[in-house]
Design an enzyme around this catalytic site. Structure first.
Site, PDB file in Angstrom:
ATOM      1  N   GLY A 127       3.723   3.026   1.512  1.00  0.00           N
ATOM      2  CA  GLY A 127       2.732   1.942   1.514  1.00  0.00           C
ATOM      3  C   GLY A 127       2.572   1.396   2.921  1.00  0.00           C
ATOM      4  N   GLY A 140      11.660   6.039   0.978  1.00  0.00           N
ATOM      5  CA  GLY A 140      11.177   7.336   0.490  1.00  0.00           C
ATOM      6  C   GLY A 140      10.764   8.265   1.627  1.00  0.00           C
ATOM      7  N   THR A 159       8.717  -1.647   5.980  1.00  0.00           N
ATOM      8  CA  THR A 159       8.562  -2.077   4.595  1.00  0.00           C
ATOM      9  C   THR A 159       8.202  -3.553   4.560  1.00  0.00           C
ATOM     10  OG1 THR A 159       9.766  -2.714   2.596  1.00  0.00           O
ATOM     11  CG2 THR A 159      11.114  -2.220   4.479  1.00  0.00           C
ATOM     12  N   ASP A 173       8.786  -5.028   1.890  1.00  0.00           N
ATOM     13  CA  ASP A 173       9.745  -5.500   0.887  1.00  0.00           C
ATOM     14  C   ASP A 173      11.061  -5.979   1.496  1.00  0.00           C
ATOM     15  OD1 ASP A 173       7.821  -4.603  -0.867  1.00  0.00           O
ATOM     16  OD2 ASP A 173       8.825  -2.706  -1.289  1.00  0.00           O
ATOM     17  N   MET A 215       4.837  -8.986  -4.426  1.00  0.00           N
ATOM     18  CA  MET A 215       5.458  -7.654  -4.328  1.00  0.00           C
ATOM     19  C   MET A 215       6.939  -7.758  -3.939  1.00  0.00           C
ATOM     20  SD  MET A 215       2.622  -5.198  -2.574  1.00  0.00           S
ATOM     21  CE  MET A 215       1.326  -4.442  -3.538  1.00  0.00           C
ATOM     22  N   ARG A 250       9.215  -4.857  -4.992  1.00  0.00           N
ATOM     23  CA  ARG A 250       9.939  -3.862  -5.779  1.00  0.00           C
ATOM     24  C   ARG A 250      11.258  -4.426  -6.310  1.00  0.00           C
ATOM     25  NH1 ARG A 250       7.202   0.370  -6.325  1.00  0.00           N
ATOM     26  NH2 ARG A 250       8.836   1.351  -7.521  1.00  0.00           N
ATOM     27  N   HIS A 295      -2.062  -6.287  -3.100  1.00  0.00           N
ATOM     28  CA  HIS A 295      -2.169  -5.651  -1.787  1.00  0.00           C
ATOM     29  C   HIS A 295      -2.668  -6.577  -0.684  1.00  0.00           C
ATOM     30  CE1 HIS A 295      -1.789  -2.483  -4.705  1.00  0.00           C
ATOM     31  NE2 HIS A 295      -1.245  -1.764  -3.735  1.00  0.00           N
ATOM     32  N   GLN A 346      -0.951  -8.768   0.330  1.00  0.00           N
ATOM     33  CA  GLN A 346       0.281  -8.930   1.118  1.00  0.00           C
ATOM     34  C   GLN A 346       0.492  -7.804   2.118  1.00  0.00           C
ATOM     35  OE1 GLN A 346       3.420 -10.397  -2.079  1.00  0.00           O
ATOM     36  NE2 GLN A 346       1.685  -9.343  -2.986  1.00  0.00           N
TER      37      GLN A 346
HETATM   38  O1  F6P Z   1       6.897  -0.801  -1.157  1.00  0.00           O
HETATM   39  C1  F6P Z   1       5.770  -1.481  -0.789  1.00  0.00           C
HETATM   40  C2  F6P Z   1       4.953  -1.853  -1.982  1.00  0.00           C
HETATM   41  O2  F6P Z   1       3.873  -2.634  -1.500  1.00  0.00           O
HETATM   42  C3  F6P Z   1       5.704  -2.558  -3.096  1.00  0.00           C
HETATM   43  O3  F6P Z   1       5.951  -3.901  -2.811  1.00  0.00           O
HETATM   44  C4  F6P Z   1       4.800  -2.292  -4.279  1.00  0.00           C
HETATM   45  O4  F6P Z   1       5.533  -2.253  -5.479  1.00  0.00           O
HETATM   46  C5  F6P Z   1       4.258  -0.926  -3.989  1.00  0.00           C
HETATM   47  O5  F6P Z   1       4.370  -0.712  -2.593  1.00  0.00           O
HETATM   48  C6  F6P Z   1       2.818  -0.752  -4.401  1.00  0.00           C
HETATM   49  O6  F6P Z   1       2.415   0.570  -4.185  1.00  0.00           O
HETATM   50  P1  F6P Z   1       0.901   1.087  -4.243  1.00  0.00           P
HETATM   51  O7  F6P Z   1       0.360   0.998  -2.860  1.00  0.00           O
HETATM   52  O8  F6P Z   1       1.004   2.495  -4.707  1.00  0.00           O
HETATM   53  O9  F6P Z   1       0.139   0.205  -5.184  1.00  0.00           O
END
Ligand code: F6P
Length: 367
Positions: A16, A122, A143, A145, A187, A189, A290, A292
Site C-alpha cells: 500500500g 510483505g 508503512t 501502520d 486503518m 491492520r 484511504h 489516511q
Molecule cells: O498496510 C497499509 C494499509 O493501508 C492497511 O492499513 C489497510 O488495512 C490496507 O493497507 C488496505 O489495503 P488496500 O489498499 O488493498 O485497500
C-alpha cells in the site's frame, strides 16, 4: 562529491502506498546522481522486473518537484508475490507458481548492481527472498501502520495520524451540534498505533485497538456516563483490526486474486450499530479509509523519507546487502532483513501512551 565507480541501481515501491514514498525516490536519485551512479525505477512493485518495459531511468529532473507529493512516481501494488503467483494454466485453471527466476534473470540482464526495495513487511519479505537468490537488496521500511519492529517509526505514519486527527476535530463539531455519537474507523491492520495516537490527539472518548480486546457493554457504559455528566455526544475511534473479547477480526475480503493479505473493514459500522441498539443514542459511523494514505507528507515524513533514501544509497556503497535502513535517533542504522521482519510491532500495553490515555479517562474498551 568526487566521481567514483559508476553503478546502476534500481528502486521499487511495493505494498500500500504511504505519504513519503516520493521523498525516498527523490533522495535515492539525488544521492546516487551525486556519486555518478544511475537509478532505474521499477514500476508497480516487482512487476516491472517481470516485464522489463516497465522501467524508467530516473534523472534528477524527473524527481525535482516530487517531495511534497503523495503516491509514488513509479507505482505500487499489494498484489502479486512472484514466489506465489497465480497463473492460468493450459487447461484454463488458476495455479500458483514460483516465477521469481524471471526477476533474477531480468535483473542480471539489465546489468543492475543493487535493488532498493521500499515496502512494508510483505514487500520486504519478497525482497529478502530475492536477496537469497542473489540480488543485492537494500530494504527501506514503509508503512502508515507503524507495525515494523526494527525502526522507531517509518514515513507515512505521521501523515496518516495527522489526517485522522484533523478528521476527528471536524467530527467533534458535528457530533456536538447534533448530540450524536460518531464512530470513526481508522486503518492500522493488526496494530493500534494510528487509532491510539490520533484518538488521543483528536480527544476521543473511546479508542478500540487490536492489542486490547473490547467489551461493547463497557464501551456503552462509558458513553452513558458521559451523558450523565451532561455531555450528550461522543467520539469512538475504532482500529480496523480491533477485536471484541472472545470474537474475531472484521474481514471484508479474502487474500484472493494475488492479494497478499485479507482486507479488513466493517468494524466501525458494526460498533456504531451496537452502540445505537444498546444506548438508543443517535449514532453515525465514518470510515476514513484511504484518505489516511493520500495527500502531502508532513514535514516529519518528508525528513524521514529523505534520510531513508540517502541512507539506502550509502548502504549500497557500503555493500550492506540484505539489510534494511531503520530510524534509531539520532541516526539511521542498518538492520538485517531477517531480524527486521521477524516480529510485528504492536502497541506495548505498558507504554506511557496507554497509561496516559487511561489517566485522562479515555475508555480502551476493557474497563
Ligand atoms: O498496510 C497499509 C494499509 O493501508 C492497511 O492499513 C489497510 O488495512 C490496507 O493497507 C488496505 O489495503 P488496500 O489498499 O488493498 O485497500
Amino acid at each position: 562529491m568526487a566521481y567514483r565507480n559508476t553503478k546502476r541501481i534500481a528502486i521499487n515501491t511495493g505494498g500500500g502506498d504511504a505519504p513519503g514514498l516520493n521523498g525516498v525516490i527523490r533522495a535515492v536519485v539525488l544521492s546516487a546522481y551525486n556519486r555518478g551512479w544511475e537509478v532505474y525505477g521499477i514500476h508497480d512493485g516487482y512487476r516491472g522486473l517481470l516485464d522489463t518495459e516497465e522501467i524508467t531511468h530516473l534523472t534528477p529532473a524527473l524527481v525535482r518537484d516530487i517531495l511534497p507529493l503523495g503516491g509514488t512516481l513509479i507505482g505500487t501494488t499489494n498484489k502479486g508475490n512472484p514466489f506465489e503467483m497465480p497463473v492460468t494454466n493450459a487447461a484454463g485453471e488458476i495455479e500458483v507458481r514460483d516465477i521469481s527466476d524471471r526477476i533474477v534473470s531480468n535483473f542480471k540482464a539489465l546489468n543492475l548492481n543493487a535493488l532498493i526495495c521500499v515496502g512494508g513487511d510483505g514487500s520486504l519479505a519478497i525482497g529478502y527472498q530475492l536477496h537469497q537468490k542473489g540480488i543485492p537488496v537494500i530494504g527501506v521500511p514503509k508503512t502508515i501502520d507503524n507495525d515494523l519492529s526494527s525502526t522507531v517509526v517509518t514515513f507515512g505514519f505521521d501523515t496518516a495520524v495527522t489526517t485522522a486527527t484533523e478528521a476527528l476535530d471536524k467530527l467533534h463539531t458535528t457530533a456536538k451540534a447534533h448530540g450524536r455519537i460518531m464512530v470513526v474507523e481508522v486503518m492500522g491492520r493488526y496494530a493500534g498505533w494510528i487509532a491510539l495516537n490520533a484518538g488521543i490527539s483528536g480527544a476521543a472518548d473511546v479508542i478500540l485497538i487490536p492489542e486490547i480486546p473490547y467489551d461493547i457493554d463497557v464501551v456503552c457504559r462509558r458513553l452513558m456516563e458521559g451523558k450523565l455528566q451532561k455531555k450528550d455526544y461522543g467520539i469512538v475511534v475504532v482500529a480496523e483490526g480491533a477485536i471484541p473479547k472472545g470474537g474475531g477480526l472484521s474481514v471484508k475480503g479474502g487474500a484472493v486474486d494475488g492479494r497478499q493479505e485479507v482486507l479488513l473493514g466493517g468494524l466501525g459500522e458494526h460498533v456504531a450499530q451496537q452502540i445505537k441498539e444498546r444506548t438508543g443514542n443517535d449514532t453515525r459511523f465514518v470510515v476514513l479509509g484511504h484518505l489516511q494514505r493520500g495527500g502531502s507528507p508532513t514535514t516529519f515524513d518528508r525528513l524521514v523519507a529523505t534520510r531513508f533514501g540517502a541512507a539506502a544509497v550509502r548502504a549500497v556503497e557500503e555493500e550492506k546487502f540484505g539489510h534494511m535502513v531503520a530510524l534509531d535517533p539520532p541516526t539511521v542504522k542498518y538492520v538485517h532483513l531477517e531480524d527486521a521482519l521477524s516480529r510485528m510491532k504492536q502497541v506495548p500495553l505498558d507504554s506511557d501512551t496507554i497509561l496516559s490515555a487511561r489517566d485522562i479517562g479515555i475508555c480502551l474498551g476493557d474497563e
